[in-house]
Design a protein around this motif. Structure first.
Motif, PDB file in Angstrom:
ATOM      1  N   ILE A  74      76.724 132.242  32.357  1.00 32.82           N
ATOM      2  CA  ILE A  74      75.314 131.864  32.205  1.00 32.82           C
ATOM      3  C   ILE A  74      75.195 130.626  31.331  1.00 32.82           C
ATOM      4  CG2 ILE A  74      73.103 132.600  31.246  1.00 32.82           C
ATOM      5  CD1 ILE A  74      73.793 135.456  32.111  1.00 32.82           C
ATOM      6  N   ARG A  75      75.936 130.582  30.234  1.00 31.38           N
ATOM      7  CA  ARG A  75      75.885 129.395  29.359  1.00 31.38           C
ATOM      8  C   ARG A  75      76.366 128.153  30.103  1.00 31.38           C
ATOM      9  NH1 ARG A  75      78.172 133.063  25.481  1.00 31.38           N
ATOM     10  NH2 ARG A  75      80.217 132.074  25.779  1.00 31.38           N
ATOM     11  N   LYS A  76      77.443 128.296  30.855  1.00 32.23           N
ATOM     12  CA  LYS A  76      77.963 127.156  31.607  1.00 32.23           C
ATOM     13  C   LYS A  76      76.971 126.698  32.670  1.00 32.23           C
ATOM     14  CE  LYS A  76      81.886 125.715  34.456  1.00 32.23           C
ATOM     15  NZ  LYS A  76      83.175 126.137  35.077  1.00 32.23           N
ATOM     16  N   SER A  77      76.332 127.633  33.343  1.00 34.63           N
ATOM     17  CA  SER A  77      75.374 127.284  34.398  1.00 34.63           C
ATOM     18  C   SER A  77      74.143 126.599  33.820  1.00 34.63           C
ATOM     19  CB  SER A  77      74.965 128.546  35.167  1.00 34.63           C
ATOM     20  OG  SER A  77      76.085 129.169  35.750  1.00 34.63           O
ATOM     21  N   ILE A  78      73.667 127.065  32.666  1.00 39.58           N
ATOM     22  CA  ILE A  78      72.531 126.405  32.024  1.00 39.58           C
ATOM     23  C   ILE A  78      72.903 124.996  31.603  1.00 39.58           C
ATOM     24  CG2 ILE A  78      71.044 126.455  29.984  1.00 39.58           C
ATOM     25  CD1 ILE A  78      70.998 129.472  30.171  1.00 39.58           C
ATOM     26  N   ILE A 114      72.929 135.195  39.855  1.00 43.37           N
ATOM     27  CA  ILE A 114      72.458 134.471  38.664  1.00 43.37           C
ATOM     28  C   ILE A 114      72.144 133.021  39.001  1.00 43.37           C
ATOM     29  CG2 ILE A 114      73.179 133.643  36.388  1.00 43.37           C
ATOM     30  CD1 ILE A 114      74.774 136.299  36.137  1.00 43.37           C
ATOM     31  N   LEU A 115      72.971 132.380  39.810  1.00 45.13           N
ATOM     32  CA  LEU A 115      72.704 130.994  40.197  1.00 45.13           C
ATOM     33  C   LEU A 115      71.405 130.874  40.983  1.00 45.13           C
ATOM     34  CD1 LEU A 115      76.249 129.668  41.216  1.00 45.13           C
ATOM     35  CD2 LEU A 115      74.884 129.001  39.234  1.00 45.13           C
ATOM     36  N   LYS A 116      71.150 131.854  41.842  1.00 44.25           N
ATOM     37  CA  LYS A 116      69.885 131.839  42.589  1.00 44.25           C
ATOM     38  C   LYS A 116      68.692 131.980  41.645  1.00 44.25           C
ATOM     39  CE  LYS A 116      71.274 131.565  46.926  1.00 44.25           C
ATOM     40  NZ  LYS A 116      70.834 130.466  47.827  1.00 44.25           N
ATOM     41  N   LEU A 121      66.306 136.668  32.850  1.00 46.36           N
ATOM     42  CA  LEU A 121      67.618 136.082  32.563  1.00 46.36           C
ATOM     43  C   LEU A 121      68.067 136.416  31.145  1.00 46.36           C
ATOM     44  CD1 LEU A 121      69.869 134.336  33.719  1.00 46.36           C
ATOM     45  CD2 LEU A 121      68.733 132.333  32.775  1.00 46.36           C
ATOM     46  N   HIS A 122      67.128 136.459  30.222  1.00 44.77           N
ATOM     47  CA  HIS A 122      67.485 136.820  28.853  1.00 44.77           C
ATOM     48  C   HIS A 122      67.996 138.254  28.786  1.00 44.77           C
ATOM     49  CE1 HIS A 122      66.755 137.895  24.573  1.00 44.77           C
ATOM     50  NE2 HIS A 122      67.152 136.655  24.377  1.00 44.77           N
TER      51      HIS A 122
END
Length: 499
Positions: free
Chosen positions: A239-243, A203-205, A225-226
């Motif tokens: 995902i929320r934290k990474s965004i 996901i980070l990539k 991603l959605h």
């Protein structure tokens, strides 16, 4: 030639490799690693490929070049894995004349894989999920070349209208993106099994790719991603934290990112699904990530998406309206008129849904700032501020709190009506003035009388200053000029200041 080449593959199956071993372990892998699919030199044996190009998931006896319809159902998943392994070779697309046949073979194979995934296949096995994630990682995950415009903020502001950079490999990348999207959304993919491979690192990539200058790539990433967010519930907090971390870097470090608009679009749809009452985590995201996103100079690129996210939060919890307005006032642009117009537009959207209690908490500083905008010499800012009175909901809020708002806003409206250089702004000011008069004539007359008293006081103060300067000038003209060797006393304080 291909059958001869594939017959040299190892007959024994090895253990599966991890996705992250992709690019580093193969010496022949990279933009120029096209020889693995090319024809060998005359009178020379074909080179044995590495485990990355044809990983251990290749099933012996299954040739990747045969069609899915030519194998029984029990062998289709093995063929799927072999074809994915064949597509792990990356070509150099900067030279369109190089490896044309091999590129077309890979393109055809990718289309075959896409058709297979779209045709409701059987449940994907764990080796198939691993091979799919590895193929996507090898083809998609890459470092973008440095952009001169992003490294030079001065030129970036002047060249915002320059065309984006398009990746020459997009004809292949698009198929890989479509394949990944179909794979993630397929009912044959079990989230419990796939979460081991579509993991945090994967996901980070994907998030790193959002900085691509190609808008087509960002649209593909947004959709993928959605879908990942919707299917893998276990990954949603990450995902929320990474965004939010991407937003923090934009606000506090780089002020430049190509994919903010797309990430905000994803989050806008996420906010609509939040359960009530809102968690503290979501409120913190609003105050620490979304509201500070109004600060960067590039706000215009993602303003619509940001405004939508903010209004979605307020519709979920109306008590957040005063928090948002305070944040806008904190980051209010003073010298950027384009951003001021955008802020006023967002304010109107917020005031349309705000309740009376939250409005009363912020109405004093809010209308003090609106008064400054009304008096702006830039006609677009003044005009946009006066357009607020065309909104019936805002007029209703003002009417219920006129005893507080009218004394704050009246001087700005009256000054505009008399002195503003733009005729359209003058006419709008006169219309607002007339609305105030019809709203409460007694209060209007009281404000008008107070305004005239203040103007007279300002005029008298200006006259006093003018008389004082005239007296000083007269006194100075009557003093004889200093000539000759006349000593001048300099105090120590004056000496220290001049030094």
């Amino acid at each position: 030639m291909w059958k001869h080449f594939l017959s040299r593959l190892p007959k024994k199956s090895l253990k599966s490799e991890s996705i992250d071993s992709g690019r580093g372990n193969s010496g022949s892998h990279g933009p120029n690693a096209s020889s693995n699919l090319g024809h060998g030199r005359p009178n020379s044996a074909p080179r044995r490929t590495s485990s990355v190009v044809f990983p251990a998931s290749v099933i012996s006896g299954i040739e990747p070049l045969i069609s899915f319809k030519d194998v029984p159902s029990s062998e289709k998943m093995n063929l799927f894995i072999s074809k994915l392994s064949l597509c792990c070779v990356v070509f150099d697309f900067r030279d369109p004349t190089k490896n044309v046949a091999e590129k077309e073979l890979k393109r055809a194979t990718l289309f075959e894989l896409l058709d297979f995934v779209s045709s409701n296949p059987p449940k994907f096995s764990e080796p198939a999920i691993l091979a799919m994630c590895k193929t996507c990682a090898v083809n998609l995950f890459r470092v973008f070349p440095p952009n001169y415009r992003s490294s030079n903020s001065h030129h970036a502001s002047e060249n915002d209208d320059d065309e984006p950079t398009f990746d020459p490999a997009w004809p292949h990348l698009q198929i890989v993106y479509d394949l990944l999207l179909k794979f993630v959304t397929s009912s044959s993919l079990e989230a419990k099994v796939a979460k081991k491979y579509i993991n945090h690192r994967f996901i980070l990539k994907l998030l790193d790719l959002f900085d691509s200058e190609d808008p087509r790539e960002r649209d593909c990433l947004k959709a993928i991603l959605h879908r990942i967010y919707g299917k893998f519930m276990v990954h949603r907090p990450f995902i929320r934290k990474s965004i939010s971390n991407v937003f923090y870097r934009v606000v506090f470090e780089s002020e430049k990112h190509n994919g903010i608009a797309e990430l905000l679009e994803i989050f806008g749809s996420v906010v609509t699904g939040f359960a009530l009452p809102l968690k503290e985590e979501h409120k913190i995201f609003l105050s620490r990530a979304l509201i500070p996103l109004h600060k960067p100079k590039s706000l215009g690129i993602y303003f619509q998406q940001l405004s939508y996210c903010v209004t979605q939060f307020i519709e979920k919890d109306p008590k957040l309206a005063s928090t948002v307005i305070r944040g806008l006032l904190k980051y209010w642009p003073i010298t950027n008129t384009q951003k001021e117009v955008m802020f006023l537009s967002e304010l109107e959207e917020i005031l349309e849904v705000i309740n009376m209690a939250e409005f009363q908490k912020v109405m004093v500083p809010l209308f003090w700032r609106i008064g400054c905008c009304i008096n702006s010499y830039h006609f677009q800012v003044a005009e946009r501020a006066l357009f607020l009175w065309n909104n019936d909901q805002i007029v209703n809020l003002i009417a219920h709190n006129r005893h507080v708002i009218l004394p704050i806003i009246f001087p700005a409206v009256e000054t505009n009506a008399q002195n503003h250089w733009n005729h359209a702004v003058q006419n709008l000011s006169l219309n607002v003035r007339r609305m105030f008069s019809e709203m409460d004539d007694v209060l209007f007359l009281a404000c008008h009388s107070h305004y005239k008293e203040e103007q007279e006081k300002i005029y008298l103060d200006a006259e006093k200053r003018k008389e004082a300067w005239e007296q000083l000038e007269t006194a100075a003209s009557l003093r004889p000029p200093v000539a000759g060797n006349i000593a001048v006393l300099v105090t120590p304080l004056a000496t220290s200041i001049t030094c």
